[in-house]
Scaffold this motif. Sequence first.
Motif, PDB file in Angstrom:
ATOM      1  N   MET A 201       0.839  -1.196   0.000  1.00  0.00           N
ATOM      2  CA  MET A 201       0.000   0.000   0.000  1.00  0.00           C
ATOM      3  C   MET A 201       0.876   1.249   0.000  1.00  0.00           C
ATOM      4  O   MET A 201       1.829   1.338   0.767  1.00  0.00           O
ATOM      5  CB  MET A 201      -0.913   0.007   1.232  1.00  0.00           C
ATOM      6  CG  MET A 201      -1.796   1.225   1.354  1.00  0.00           C
ATOM      7  SD  MET A 201      -2.918   1.394  -0.032  1.00  0.00           S
ATOM      8  CE  MET A 201      -3.847   2.840   0.440  1.00  0.00           C
ATOM      9  N   SER A 202       0.598   2.159  -0.897  1.00  0.00           N
ATOM     10  CA  SER A 202       1.355   3.415  -0.935  1.00  0.00           C
ATOM     11  C   SER A 202       0.388   4.571  -0.753  1.00  0.00           C
ATOM     12  O   SER A 202      -0.762   4.500  -1.170  1.00  0.00           O
ATOM     13  CB  SER A 202       2.110   3.557  -2.249  1.00  0.00           C
ATOM     14  OG  SER A 202       1.217   3.494  -3.342  1.00  0.00           O
ATOM     15  N   MET A 203       0.863   5.618  -0.133  1.00  0.00           N
ATOM     16  CA  MET A 203       0.025   6.782   0.132  1.00  0.00           C
ATOM     17  C   MET A 203       0.260   7.819  -0.968  1.00  0.00           C
ATOM     18  O   MET A 203       1.050   7.621  -1.891  1.00  0.00           O
ATOM     19  CB  MET A 203       0.364   7.374   1.499  1.00  0.00           C
ATOM     20  CG  MET A 203       0.214   6.374   2.646  1.00  0.00           C
ATOM     21  SD  MET A 203      -1.434   5.651   2.745  1.00  0.00           S
ATOM     22  CE  MET A 203      -2.345   7.077   3.321  1.00  0.00           C
ATOM     23  N   GLY A 204      -0.433   8.942  -0.845  1.00  0.00           N
ATOM     24  CA  GLY A 204      -0.219  10.027  -1.802  1.00  0.00           C
ATOM     25  C   GLY A 204      -1.061   9.880  -3.052  1.00  0.00           C
ATOM     26  O   GLY A 204      -2.046   9.145  -3.090  1.00  0.00           O
ATOM     27  N   ARG A 205      -0.632  10.589  -4.081  1.00  0.00           N
ATOM     28  CA  ARG A 205      -1.393  10.672  -5.333  1.00  0.00           C
ATOM     29  C   ARG A 205      -1.482   9.307  -6.019  1.00  0.00           C
ATOM     30  O   ARG A 205      -0.516   8.557  -6.085  1.00  0.00           O
ATOM     31  CB  ARG A 205      -0.696  11.676  -6.250  1.00  0.00           C
ATOM     32  CG  ARG A 205      -1.399  11.922  -7.567  1.00  0.00           C
ATOM     33  CD  ARG A 205      -0.784  13.110  -8.286  1.00  0.00           C
ATOM     34  NE  ARG A 205      -1.224  13.184  -9.670  1.00  0.00           N
ATOM     35  CZ  ARG A 205      -0.561  12.635 -10.675  1.00  0.00           C
ATOM     36  NH1 ARG A 205       0.589  12.022 -10.455  1.00  0.00           N
ATOM     37  NH2 ARG A 205      -1.013  12.723 -11.898  1.00  0.00           N
ATOM     38  N   VAL A 206      -2.678   9.003  -6.538  1.00  0.00           N
ATOM     39  CA  VAL A 206      -2.888   7.747  -7.258  1.00  0.00           C
ATOM     40  C   VAL A 206      -2.594   7.986  -8.738  1.00  0.00           C
ATOM     41  O   VAL A 206      -3.111   8.934  -9.341  1.00  0.00           O
ATOM     42  CB  VAL A 206      -4.339   7.248  -7.103  1.00  0.00           C
ATOM     43  CG1 VAL A 206      -4.497   5.886  -7.762  1.00  0.00           C
ATOM     44  CG2 VAL A 206      -4.731   7.195  -5.642  1.00  0.00           C
ATOM     45  N   THR A 207      -1.755   7.126  -9.325  1.00  0.00           N
ATOM     46  CA  THR A 207      -1.435   7.249 -10.758  1.00  0.00           C
ATOM     47  C   THR A 207      -1.975   6.027 -11.492  1.00  0.00           C
ATOM     48  O   THR A 207      -2.150   4.954 -10.886  1.00  0.00           O
ATOM     49  CB  THR A 207       0.085   7.331 -10.967  1.00  0.00           C
ATOM     50  OG1 THR A 207       0.674   6.080 -10.556  1.00  0.00           O
ATOM     51  CG2 THR A 207       0.703   8.480 -10.177  1.00  0.00           C
ATOM     52  N   PRO A 208      -2.214   6.148 -12.806  1.00  0.00           N
ATOM     53  CA  PRO A 208      -2.650   4.974 -13.573  1.00  0.00           C
ATOM     54  C   PRO A 208      -1.631   3.844 -13.516  1.00  0.00           C
ATOM     55  O   PRO A 208      -1.998   2.668 -13.481  1.00  0.00           O
ATOM     56  CB  PRO A 208      -2.802   5.511 -15.008  1.00  0.00           C
ATOM     57  CG  PRO A 208      -2.624   6.967 -14.964  1.00  0.00           C
ATOM     58  CD  PRO A 208      -2.192   7.368 -13.608  1.00  0.00           C
ATOM     59  N   GLU A 209      -0.336   4.208 -13.482  1.00  0.00           N
ATOM     60  CA  GLU A 209       0.722   3.191 -13.415  1.00  0.00           C
ATOM     61  C   GLU A 209       0.642   2.403 -12.105  1.00  0.00           C
ATOM     62  O   GLU A 209       0.843   1.183 -12.084  1.00  0.00           O
ATOM     63  CB  GLU A 209       2.098   3.851 -13.552  1.00  0.00           C
ATOM     64  CG  GLU A 209       2.402   4.438 -14.919  1.00  0.00           C
ATOM     65  CD  GLU A 209       1.623   5.720 -15.217  1.00  0.00           C
ATOM     66  OE1 GLU A 209       1.398   6.007 -16.406  1.00  0.00           O
ATOM     67  OE2 GLU A 209       1.230   6.420 -14.250  1.00  0.00           O
ATOM     68  N   GLN A 210       0.337   3.103 -11.012  1.00  0.00           N
ATOM     69  CA  GLN A 210       0.209   2.425  -9.723  1.00  0.00           C
ATOM     70  C   GLN A 210      -0.955   1.443  -9.738  1.00  0.00           C
ATOM     71  O   GLN A 210      -0.826   0.302  -9.299  1.00  0.00           O
ATOM     72  CB  GLN A 210       0.010   3.468  -8.624  1.00  0.00           C
ATOM     73  CG  GLN A 210      -0.052   2.891  -7.221  1.00  0.00           C
ATOM     74  CD  GLN A 210      -0.470   3.951  -6.212  1.00  0.00           C
ATOM     75  OE1 GLN A 210      -1.649   4.248  -6.061  1.00  0.00           O
ATOM     76  NE2 GLN A 210       0.501   4.560  -5.545  1.00  0.00           N
ATOM     77  N   LEU A 211      -2.100   1.885 -10.274  1.00  0.00           N
ATOM     78  CA  LEU A 211      -3.259   0.997 -10.358  1.00  0.00           C
ATOM     79  C   LEU A 211      -2.950  -0.211 -11.240  1.00  0.00           C
ATOM     80  O   LEU A 211      -3.344  -1.337 -10.925  1.00  0.00           O
ATOM     81  CB  LEU A 211      -4.473   1.758 -10.900  1.00  0.00           C
ATOM     82  CG  LEU A 211      -5.058   2.852  -9.996  1.00  0.00           C
ATOM     83  CD1 LEU A 211      -6.188   3.585 -10.709  1.00  0.00           C
ATOM     84  CD2 LEU A 211      -5.556   2.274  -8.675  1.00  0.00           C
ATOM     85  N   SER A 212      -2.230   0.010 -12.341  1.00  0.00           N
ATOM     86  CA  SER A 212      -1.861  -1.097 -13.239  1.00  0.00           C
ATOM     87  C   SER A 212      -0.980  -2.109 -12.519  1.00  0.00           C
ATOM     88  O   SER A 212      -1.146  -3.323 -12.693  1.00  0.00           O
ATOM     89  CB  SER A 212      -1.118  -0.571 -14.472  1.00  0.00           C
ATOM     90  OG  SER A 212      -2.013   0.044 -15.363  1.00  0.00           O
ATOM     91  N   SER A 213      -0.049  -1.610 -11.711  1.00  0.00           N
ATOM     92  CA  SER A 213       0.844  -2.527 -10.992  1.00  0.00           C
ATOM     93  C   SER A 213       0.058  -3.377  -9.992  1.00  0.00           C
ATOM     94  O   SER A 213       0.374  -4.553  -9.775  1.00  0.00           O
ATOM     95  CB  SER A 213       1.956  -1.741 -10.276  1.00  0.00           C
ATOM     96  OG  SER A 213       1.423  -0.984  -9.190  1.00  0.00           O
TER      97      SER A 213
END
Length: 345
Positions: A201-213
């Motif tokens: 789990m990571s905090m901060g801004r959600v990016t499309p790359e993070q969701l893909s991972s």
Amino acid sequence: SAELCLLPGLAALLPPLTGPGGPGPAEVGLSALPAELRAAVRAVVGDLDSLFTALGLREESFAVGALSRVVAAELASYAPAKNRRRTATNKASVIFVDRTLDLAGVVGHHGDNLAEKILSVLPKLPGHKTDVMVNMVELTALQTTDETCSFIAPGCLAQPNDPAAKALWESFMNLKQKEAVMEARRHLVEAASRENLPIKMSMGRVTPEQLSSYIQLFRNNFKALENHCGLLQLVLATVQTLKHPQTSKWDNFLAFERLLLQTIGESEMPSVLNQLLPMIKSFNKRTKDDYACEDFLVLLIYIYSVVGEIKCGKELDTAEEEVKKALVKAICDEPQPSPLLQKIT
């Protein structure tokens, strides 16, 4: 008792009215419409009657606008509808509204809503008007850069059997985009945790790359895929929308519309058109961030809808003529005009 508001469409349902001496908008009946439009109105009436029959409704119709009066009158006199109203037990008020009375509402890019963006930028699901195709390749071992890959059946937004997906879609409709993508991440993390997948789990801004991972964690776990397929389709729709080039253009539209609303009281119409003029570029001079011809048609409809009463004069005539010339040149220079441009020309 129920109330249902129905909005007849735009270009396909705009009746051409006869010239001076002919019937005015308030007097137009079904017989005054072109054959194609008459058929469309009858089809709408038949579909509405089928819907009201399924719901067991006895409706009372109200109309706002010329075309709405035609549709409402046709429904009132439709023989199967008369029979239905004699036996139906549930009452409903039906309000028909011409969308042409609010063109700014139809062509505007409203607020910061993820659901509206998903529905606008992703391709339509074949045979459906209100659902989209979600590319599912990312959940497979297939390696392809083809955006239109047809080997894998597309996903969609309708997930009636997945409570988490239904809750997430509600978030997409009701929350701001930033909060909605955070909800997507939260649902994904919870699903991965339940399946004991190694998620960080990571905090901060959600990016499309993070969701893909995060999505990649489900790829080789068939049980997890089956358990959370509906949720994964909605998160994939989010990723594909955030990465879509049309999304940045959407934000540009919204910024322009807000700027226009702030300045329209101080600026005359000619100065607004003169601001628009340098933005109209032919195909070979456009970059991916520039507006296309269809975009300018949408912007012009918005401008003329919100500006209110326009003061006519030589300055306005000159500004409009320059915009017309630039737009005609841009349309003529299109190497492959879109179906919409072909229909208009």
